[in-house]
Design an enzyme around this catalytic site. Structure first.
Site, PDB file in Angstrom:
ATOM      1  N   ASP A  64       0.843  -1.200   0.000  1.00  0.00           N
ATOM      2  CA  ASP A  64       0.000   0.000   0.000  1.00  0.00           C
ATOM      3  C   ASP A  64       0.878   1.250   0.000  1.00  0.00           C
ATOM      4  O   ASP A  64       1.985   1.236   0.551  1.00  0.00           O
ATOM      5  CB  ASP A  64      -0.903   0.021   1.241  1.00  0.00           C
ATOM      6  CG  ASP A  64      -1.765  -1.218   1.358  1.00  0.00           C
ATOM      7  OD1 ASP A  64      -2.573  -1.455   0.443  1.00  0.00           O
ATOM      8  OD2 ASP A  64      -1.624  -1.946   2.363  1.00  0.00           O
ATOM      9  N   ASP A  66       0.261   4.864   1.348  1.00  0.00           N
ATOM     10  CA  ASP A  66      -0.613   5.768   2.084  1.00  0.00           C
ATOM     11  C   ASP A  66      -0.027   7.173   2.087  1.00  0.00           C
ATOM     12  O   ASP A  66       1.196   7.363   2.088  1.00  0.00           O
ATOM     13  CB  ASP A  66      -0.791   5.281   3.522  1.00  0.00           C
ATOM     14  CG  ASP A  66      -1.471   3.915   3.589  1.00  0.00           C
ATOM     15  OD1 ASP A  66      -2.153   3.553   2.609  1.00  0.00           O
ATOM     16  OD2 ASP A  66      -1.314   3.229   4.613  1.00  0.00           O
ATOM     17  N   ASP A 135       2.543   4.835  15.817  1.00  0.00           N
ATOM     18  CA  ASP A 135       2.883   3.735  16.725  1.00  0.00           C
ATOM     19  C   ASP A 135       4.389   3.529  16.918  1.00  0.00           C
ATOM     20  O   ASP A 135       4.914   3.659  18.027  1.00  0.00           O
ATOM     21  CB  ASP A 135       2.202   2.436  16.277  1.00  0.00           C
ATOM     22  CG  ASP A 135       2.436   2.108  14.805  1.00  0.00           C
ATOM     23  OD1 ASP A 135       3.265   2.776  14.147  1.00  0.00           O
ATOM     24  OD2 ASP A 135       1.796   1.169  14.306  1.00  0.00           O
TER      25      ASP A 135
END
Length: 429
Positions: A64, A66, A135
């Site tokens: 992906d 993003d 995170d």
């Protein structure tokens, strides 16, 4: 230009030029580059962010791409006719280019020191605030394709070089804020063979019971993605070793504890080898994890049984195993549950429980039988004595490369019945 933010948590970013990070623009998805360019032309900041940047630096092809931007979700939608807004807890935009989806999120602000579970995350902020609420340091990197620069606010670049996994901010607070981060921590360890830094590891062990406060749908999706990742065996091994399997899937954890010769891990090893070549349906993956539990249960029941089991009894036990495994925390979708029951039951159609030889087997019309054969072939990879059974079915007409369908065959439409005329004697009356 990067401008200093009024945020007191601001840290000066370090910039890494192309001759240092060596990311080739050819590896960046063309649609992602187009989205970033259009956002910037409209006056917004926009960067490639997160796992896509991490994977490019690790010389892997990202799944992906993003994007993080200063544009708000409604502003993104007004710029792109092919954009839809999704999510309540985390509002973002999906911009569709055929089957390809570029996920675009707005810079968020949050308090990294607040020890509360995050239920909504829609407070807009600056780029540095956005990084500080992420995170792990290796996921806190921006990539600017315009000048081919990696922007690092949190020390993620040197952590990637040293292959160290650490949280951004105080680890125990970050796990309390979003316990799914513990699953992601184990995921990155399994996928990239990273070392967890000591404070992060201690927080993982101390916060593991917080995991049941997470969204069961989010965790189930993480588990299924790991089954598809090619790193399922190390992931489930670490999930059990670090104590997170027990609160999530206690029946599975009990099997791991009480079975020295762990057939589940052996099957996961076969799955990892297979999915690197060709993906497997999620129903096959779930059935592979559950099959050793079902067989163990049936062998226990067979010791007390006075007559052989028919497939109806096996089907009922398969349903009980699924419910006993998932119902403590997860809600397995009904469609998936039904297909998994069929796959598990068919294992004993392919190879009867009493091991009697098959003479003239007939290929079932059940559309999930091809998936059942896929699972049986995985089992034959760790038990070569099963191969003769597989060959019997292929000789009977099963095509290994047959198209798999998880939808039942359409019912034949009956022509409307013609009404019979009433008896003539009734007409006379």
């Amino acid at each position: 230009m990067l401008r200093r933010s009024p945020n007191p948590l601001y840290v000066q970013p370090k910039l890494y030029p192309v001759d240092e990070h060596q990311i080739s623009l050819d590896k960046v998805d063309a649609n992602a580059s187009y989205v970033i360019l259009k956002l910037r032309q409209a006056g917004y900041k926009a960067y490639l962010v997160g796992g896509g940047v991490r994977d490019l630096l690790l010389k892997q092809q990202p799944k992906d791409f993003d994007i993080s931007t200063s544009a708000k979700p409604e502003e993104i939608r007004s710029l792109f006719r092919n954009a839809i807004l999704i999510g309540r807890r985390f509002r973002l935009a999906h911009i569709r280019f055929g089957k390809n989806i570029i996920e675009v999120s707005t810079f968020r602000a949050g308090d990294p020191a607040q020890a509360d579970l995050i239920v909504r995350d829609n407070v807009w902020g600056t780029e540095e605030e956005d990084v500080l609420r992420r995170d792990f340091t290796i996921n806190g990197l921006f990539y600017d394709p315009e000048n081919e620069t990696v922007i690092d606010y949190v020390g993620g670049y040197p952590d990637l070089e040293k292959r160290i996994l650490r949280t951004i901010g105080q680890p125990d607070l970050r796990f309390i804020q979003d316990p799914v981060r513990m699953i992601r921590l184990i995921k990155f360890c399994a996928r990239f063979d990273l070392t967890i830094d000591k404070p992060t590891f201690e927080a993982l062990l101390g916060c593991k019971d917080e995991i049941i406060k997470s969204s069961s749908a989010r965790i189930l999706e993480e588990l299924l993605r790991m089954l598809e990742s090619g790193a399922a065996k190390p992931f489930f091994h670490l999930l059990h070793e670090y104590g997170l399997l027990k609160p999530l899937l206690p029946a599975l954890a009990s099997y791991f504890d009480n079975t020295p010769d762990n057939e589940i891990l052996a099957l996961l090893c076969e799955i990892d080898a297979q999915v690197r070549k060709k993906p497997l349906d999620r129903c096959v993956l779930i059935a592979a994890v559950l099959f050793p539990l079902l067989r163990h249960r049936l062998l226990q029941l067979a010791k007390k049984a006075t007559r052989p089991f028919h497939l109806g009894i096996i089907q009922d036990e398969a349903a009980r195993i699924i419910d006993a495994t998932f119902d403590s925390f997860f809600l397995l979708p009904r469609r998936i549950r039904g297909i998994v029951i069929s796959i598990l039951t068919s294992q004993f159609r392919i190879q009867p429980l009493d091991d009697k030889p098959l003479r003239h087997p007939r290929i079932p019309t059940d559309p999930s039988f091809a998936m059942a054969m896929q699972l049986f072939k995985l089992r034959a990879g760790i038990q070569p004595d099963l191969l003769p059974y597989y060959l019997v079915w292929t000789e009977a007409g099963f095509e290994e490369n047959a198209e798999i369908s998880d939808h039942p065959a359409p019912k034949r439409r009956r022509s409307p019945r013609k009404r019979r005329p009433p008896p003539t004697d009734l007409l006379r009356n």
